[in-house]
Design a protein around this motif. Structure first.
Motif, PDB file in Angstrom:
ATOM      1  N   VAL A  70       5.249   7.618   1.093  1.00 13.60           N
ATOM      2  CA  VAL A  70       3.085   8.022   0.177  1.00 13.60           C
ATOM      3  C   VAL A  70       2.513   6.653   0.312  1.00 13.60           C
ATOM      4  CG1 VAL A  70       1.688   9.113  -1.245  1.00 13.60           C
ATOM      5  CG2 VAL A  70       4.390   9.782  -0.828  1.00 13.60           C
ATOM      6  N   LYS A  71       1.364   6.542   1.252  1.00 10.66           N
ATOM      7  CA  LYS A  71       0.617   5.573   1.076  1.00 10.66           C
ATOM      8  C   LYS A  71      -0.573   6.447   0.789  1.00 10.66           C
ATOM      9  CE  LYS A  71       2.478   2.775   4.962  1.00 10.66           C
ATOM     10  NZ  LYS A  71       2.099   1.463   5.324  1.00 10.66           N
ATOM     11  N   THR A  72      -1.459   4.728   0.448  1.00  7.38           N
ATOM     12  CA  THR A  72      -2.585   5.092   0.183  1.00  7.38           C
ATOM     13  C   THR A  72      -3.587   5.004   1.460  1.00  7.38           C
ATOM     14  OG1 THR A  72      -2.605   2.996   0.400  1.00  7.38           O
ATOM     15  CG2 THR A  72      -2.193   3.487  -1.397  1.00  7.38           C
ATOM     16  N   ASN A  73      -4.656   6.125   1.589  1.00  2.14           N
ATOM     17  CA  ASN A  73      -5.740   6.473   2.076  1.00  2.14           C
ATOM     18  C   ASN A  73      -6.339   5.453   3.107  1.00  2.14           C
ATOM     19  OD1 ASN A  73      -4.481   9.374   2.703  1.00  2.14           O
ATOM     20  ND2 ASN A  73      -6.374   9.614   2.150  1.00  2.14           N
TER      21      ASN A  73
ATOM     22  N   VAL B 168      -3.459   8.577  -9.126  1.00  2.79           N
ATOM     23  CA  VAL B 168      -2.662   9.400  -8.358  1.00  2.79           C
ATOM     24  C   VAL B 168      -2.613  10.389  -8.842  1.00  2.79           C
ATOM     25  CG1 VAL B 168      -0.937   9.584  -6.028  1.00  2.79           C
ATOM     26  CG2 VAL B 168      -1.626   7.687  -7.283  1.00  2.79           C
TER      27      VAL B 168
ATOM     28  N   SER C 223      -0.734  -0.560  -4.443  1.00  2.00           N
ATOM     29  CA  SER C 223      -0.909   0.121  -5.733  1.00  2.00           C
ATOM     30  C   SER C 223       0.196  -0.564  -6.161  1.00  2.00           C
ATOM     31  CB  SER C 223      -0.381   1.986  -4.741  1.00  2.00           C
ATOM     32  OG  SER C 223      -0.140   2.776  -5.946  1.00  2.00           O
TER      33      SER C 223
ATOM     34  N   ASP D 259       0.624  -1.212  -0.189  1.00  2.00           N
ATOM     35  CA  ASP D 259       0.207   0.287  -0.016  1.00  2.00           C
ATOM     36  C   ASP D 259       0.679   0.839  -0.144  1.00  2.00           C
ATOM     37  OD1 ASP D 259       0.804  -0.272   2.563  1.00  2.00           O
ATOM     38  OD2 ASP D 259      -1.135   0.846   3.668  1.00  2.00           O
TER      39      ASP D 259
ATOM     40  N   THR E 151      -4.051   9.679  -0.863  1.00  2.00           N
ATOM     41  CA  THR E 151      -2.559   9.156  -0.245  1.00  2.00           C
ATOM     42  C   THR E 151      -2.714  10.467   0.611  1.00  2.00           C
ATOM     43  OG1 THR E 151      -0.817  10.868  -1.503  1.00  2.00           O
ATOM     44  CG2 THR E 151      -2.013   8.111  -3.045  1.00  2.00           C
ATOM     45  N   HIS E 152      -1.099   9.739   1.704  1.00  2.00           N
ATOM     46  CA  HIS E 152      -0.887  10.285   2.568  1.00  2.00           C
ATOM     47  C   HIS E 152       0.591  10.026   2.576  1.00  2.00           C
ATOM     48  CE1 HIS E 152      -2.266   6.631   4.983  1.00  2.00           C
ATOM     49  NE2 HIS E 152      -0.868   6.722   5.584  1.00  2.00           N
TER      50      HIS E 152
ATOM     51  N   ASN F 107      -4.022   3.026  -7.742  1.00  2.00           N
ATOM     52  CA  ASN F 107      -4.405   1.942  -6.409  1.00  2.00           C
ATOM     53  C   ASN F 107      -5.433   1.217  -7.433  1.00  2.00           C
ATOM     54  OD1 ASN F 107      -2.918   4.386  -5.554  1.00  2.00           O
ATOM     55  ND2 ASN F 107      -3.692   5.441  -4.413  1.00  2.00           N
TER      56      ASN F 107
ATOM     57  N   VAL G  55       2.891   3.807  -2.560  1.00  2.00           N
ATOM     58  CA  VAL G  55       2.589   4.257  -3.762  1.00  2.00           C
ATOM     59  C   VAL G  55       3.726   4.687  -4.182  1.00  2.00           C
ATOM     60  CG1 VAL G  55       1.545   5.811  -4.941  1.00  2.00           C
ATOM     61  CG2 VAL G  55       0.633   5.391  -2.942  1.00  2.00           C
TER      62      VAL G  55
END
Length: 278
Positions: A230-233, A170, A238, A73, A221-222, A215, A75
């Motif tokens: 950077v990860k998916t919310n 993204v 991803s 997860d 993302t955050h 994703n 990105v």
């Protein structure tokens, strides 16, 4: 301002691109269950040293590693470490770059660790990679930047939806110009934003890194507290694929692909230019 390269400068970028290809080959082979992401970084560091090249990631804005290793997860911009151990069934996106005599190459790929991957993960990587090639096929003399965005998004939107519901393109990260620096103008969106206009027109000497990130789920993302990862919310996995391409008088040439992109671009009816290195 877009940096336009001479044929001699593009040849140097081809040298850097071939080093990136060598890093990809070595790290793909090393991405096995039980390996740490730091192990992969060590492999990349060795390949760069063997070719007399430098990493364009190490030290960039304070980034502490040679490559980016983004697992499941994550990105982009995952930092290699000794605690992230690859497991059977993981996917990992490896983003690598090289500098040769001041000129840059940059490319990324998604690898499958071990076996037994869910079909939707295999399809996620395929769709991401193929959308990249659709975008690369649009990097031709006379086209504009938006034509690349349109090709990438169009390919993704035409694919059957995954069981998770949708492919999230993204939005906060995208492709970029490249040359005497790794990240340069223009910024390339992986979707069409009518508010941004059509963008610059491609002319010989124009070089671009095309890199879709998709994703399984939301595109949101955050960034973690390390200020890089950077990860998916929503925790969806991803995929990230990237190549660097040059526009020449004789046509396009994918600088980070061993064959210059000949085989894949032929599927789009695009004939590549001769290798800049002869």
């Amino acid at each position: 301002m877009v940096e336009i390269k001479t044929p001699e400068q593009i040849a140097k970028m081809r040298e850097a691109g071939l080093v990136v290809a060598a890093v990809h080959a070595a790290t793909r082979e090393a991405a096995v269950p039980g390996a740490t992401t730091k192990d992969l970084d060590d492999v990349a560091r060795k390949v760069l040293a063997e070719h007399g090249a430098k990493s364009n990631f190490l030290g960039y804005g304070g980034f502490p590693a040679t490559i980016c290793t983004s697992v499941n997860d994550v990105v982009v911009h995952g930092i290699p470490d000794t605690t992230t151990v690859l497991q059977d069934g993981d996917i990992i996106s490896i983003d690598a770059g090289a500098i040769v005599d001041g000129w840059h190459g940059d490319a990324a790929f998604t690898a499958f660790v071990g076996s037994g991957h869910a079909p939707e993960l295999v399809e996620l990587s395929r769709v991401t990679e193929e959308s990249m090639w659709a975008g690369l096929a649009a990097v031709r003399k006379g086209n504009r930047l938006v034509d690349v965005s349109k090709a990438i998004e169009g390919y993704i939107r035409r694919q059957p939806r995954p069981s998770s519901g949708k492919y999230g393109i993204v939005e906060d990260y995208g492709g970029h110009g490249i040359g005497s620096e790794m990240h340069m103008d223009p910024h390339l969106l992986n979707y069409v934003d009518r508010r941004r206009g059509r963008g610059p027109r491609f002319v010989p000497g124009f070089c671009l890194a095309v890199e879709p990130m998709i994703n399984l789920g939301t595109p949101k993302t955050h960034v973690l507290e390390d200020e890089w990862t950077v990860k998916t919310n929503d925790g969806g996995w991803s995929s990230h694929w990237e190549h660097t391409i040059a526009v020449t008088e004789e046509g396009p040439f994918v600088l980070t692909a061993v064959d210059g992109g000949r085989a894949k671009l032929a599927e789009y009816g695009v004939e590549i230019a001769p290798d800049p290195l002869g």
